[in-house]
Design a protein around this motif. Structure first.
Motif, short mmCIF file in Angstrom:
data_model
loop_
_atom_site.label_atom_id
_atom_site.label_comp_id
_atom_site.label_asym_id
_atom_site.label_seq_id
_atom_site.Cartn_x
_atom_site.Cartn_y
_atom_site.Cartn_z
N GLY A 33 0.76 -1.24 0.00
CA GLY A 33 0.00 0.00 0.00
C GLY A 33 0.79 1.29 0.00
N PHE A 34 2.11 1.25 0.16
CA PHE A 34 2.87 2.50 0.18
C PHE A 34 2.93 3.10 -1.22
N ARG A 35 2.70 4.42 -1.27
CA ARG A 35 2.77 5.18 -2.52
C ARG A 35 3.49 6.49 -2.24
N PRO A 36 4.10 7.09 -3.28
CA PRO A 36 4.73 8.41 -3.08
C PRO A 36 3.69 9.46 -2.72
N MET A 37 4.08 10.42 -1.89
CA MET A 37 3.16 11.50 -1.53
C MET A 37 2.69 12.27 -2.76
N THR A 38 3.49 12.27 -3.80
CA THR A 38 3.08 12.97 -5.02
C THR A 38 1.77 12.41 -5.56
N ASP A 43 -3.13 12.86 -7.98
CA ASP A 43 -4.08 11.90 -8.55
C ASP A 43 -5.42 12.04 -7.83
N PRO A 44 -6.41 12.66 -8.47
CA PRO A 44 -7.71 12.88 -7.81
C PRO A 44 -8.38 11.58 -7.37
N GLU A 45 -8.21 10.50 -8.12
CA GLU A 45 -8.85 9.24 -7.76
C GLU A 45 -8.25 8.66 -6.49
N VAL A 46 -6.93 8.76 -6.35
CA VAL A 46 -6.27 8.27 -5.14
C VAL A 46 -6.76 9.05 -3.93
N LEU A 47 -6.82 10.36 -4.06
CA LEU A 47 -7.26 11.20 -2.95
C LEU A 47 -8.73 10.95 -2.64
N TRP A 101 6.91 8.52 1.32
CA TRP A 101 5.87 7.58 0.93
C TRP A 101 4.81 7.48 2.03
N TRP A 102 3.58 7.14 1.62
CA TRP A 102 2.47 7.07 2.58
C TRP A 102 1.59 5.87 2.27
N ARG A 103 0.83 5.48 3.30
CA ARG A 103 -0.29 4.55 3.10
C ARG A 103 -1.30 4.82 4.22
N LEU A 110 -1.88 8.50 8.88
CA LEU A 110 -1.11 7.94 7.77
C LEU A 110 0.17 7.29 8.25
N ASP A 111 0.51 6.14 7.68
CA ASP A 111 1.85 5.59 7.82
C ASP A 111 2.77 6.35 6.87
#
Length: 240
Positions: A33-38, A43-47, A101-103, A110-111
């Motif tokens: 599940g970790f993804r870059p904060m960018t 990415d509107p769908e991610v948010l 990175w966050w998840r 948030l992690d």
């Protein structure tokens, strides 16, 4: 000024203060599940997915409330890590969103994972402003507004309130620091974009700042919830 290199060891000391100060470093901390904060900012769908998860946790179908809560919690994570590292080492970690990175875990904040800790090559006040506000909170607020329509006034208040909360927890858990915390926080609150987001009170130099924000984070709209301690609605009730 006493300085030290921002290392995994330094950030481990920061992480020990509490859950909002925790940041993993080095190799992948494990789990998916970790993804870059960018991704969160661009990415509107991610948010939107993140906002839906938070809305479910809050027990209501109010996207603006959930978006504000997610914004405030993320701002608290960023301020806590950066401010504590500055106070303990005299240096500020580089939290550039392409490096952090966050998840979103099943519960809690948030992690965060910073694989390769580095420092911002500036003095603490400009370094904090650069890596937290310019690199993160500015695009973060823009993203939240695009997805949810939460007002800039509310988001600015969230950013200031998150800073106040971080410095209170830091002073309570780590009263002895390399750098004095309160002057750093006051300087950030006096500088745009946080300037004017609230009113600061300071009883003595040894005490944390008291703060009354000029906006509301919307949390009172959660079923069964009340207002936060620094909410503008509390002031309106007192003067009614």
């Amino acid at each position: 000024m006493v300085t030290a290199v921002v290392t995994s060891g330094a950030l481990a000391r920061v992480s020990a203060i509490g859950p909002y100060f925790a940041v993993a470093t080095g190799p992948h901390p494990g789990g998916p599940g970790f993804r870059p904060m960018t991704d969160l900012y661009t990415d509107p769908e991610v948010l939107a997915d993140g906002v839906r998860v938070v809305a479910g946790r809050l027990g209501g179908d109010q996207p603006r409330v959930a978006a504000s809560a997610l914004h405030l919690g993320t701002a608290s994570r960023l301020w806590s890590i950066a401010l504590a590292c500055a106070a303990l080492t005299g240096r500020v970690p580089d939290l550039a969103p392409e490096r952090l990175w966050w998840r979103l875990p099943p519960s809690g904040p948030l992690d965060l994972w910073l694989p390769d800790p580095r420092e911002v090559d500036r003095e603490p006040h400009p370094a904090l402003h650069h890596t937290v506000i310019a690199e993160n909170l500015t695009p973060w607020a823009d993203a939240i507004r695009r997805v949810s329509g939460v007002s800039p006034h509310t988001l600015r208040g969230n950013a200031a309130s998150a800073l106040i909360g971080a410095h209170r927890v830091l002073l309570a858990g780590t009263p002895r620091t390399v750098l004095p915390v309160v002057p750093l926080v006051r300087a950030l609150l006096d500088r745009p974009p946080l300037a004017g987001a609230g009113t600061t009170h300071h009883a003595t130099p040894a005490e944390p700042l008291a703060y009354q924000r000029h906006s509301c984070c919307l949390y009172y709209r959660v079923p069964g919830a009340g207002t936060c301690g620094d909410c503008v609605l509390n002031l309106k009730e007192k003067t009614a």
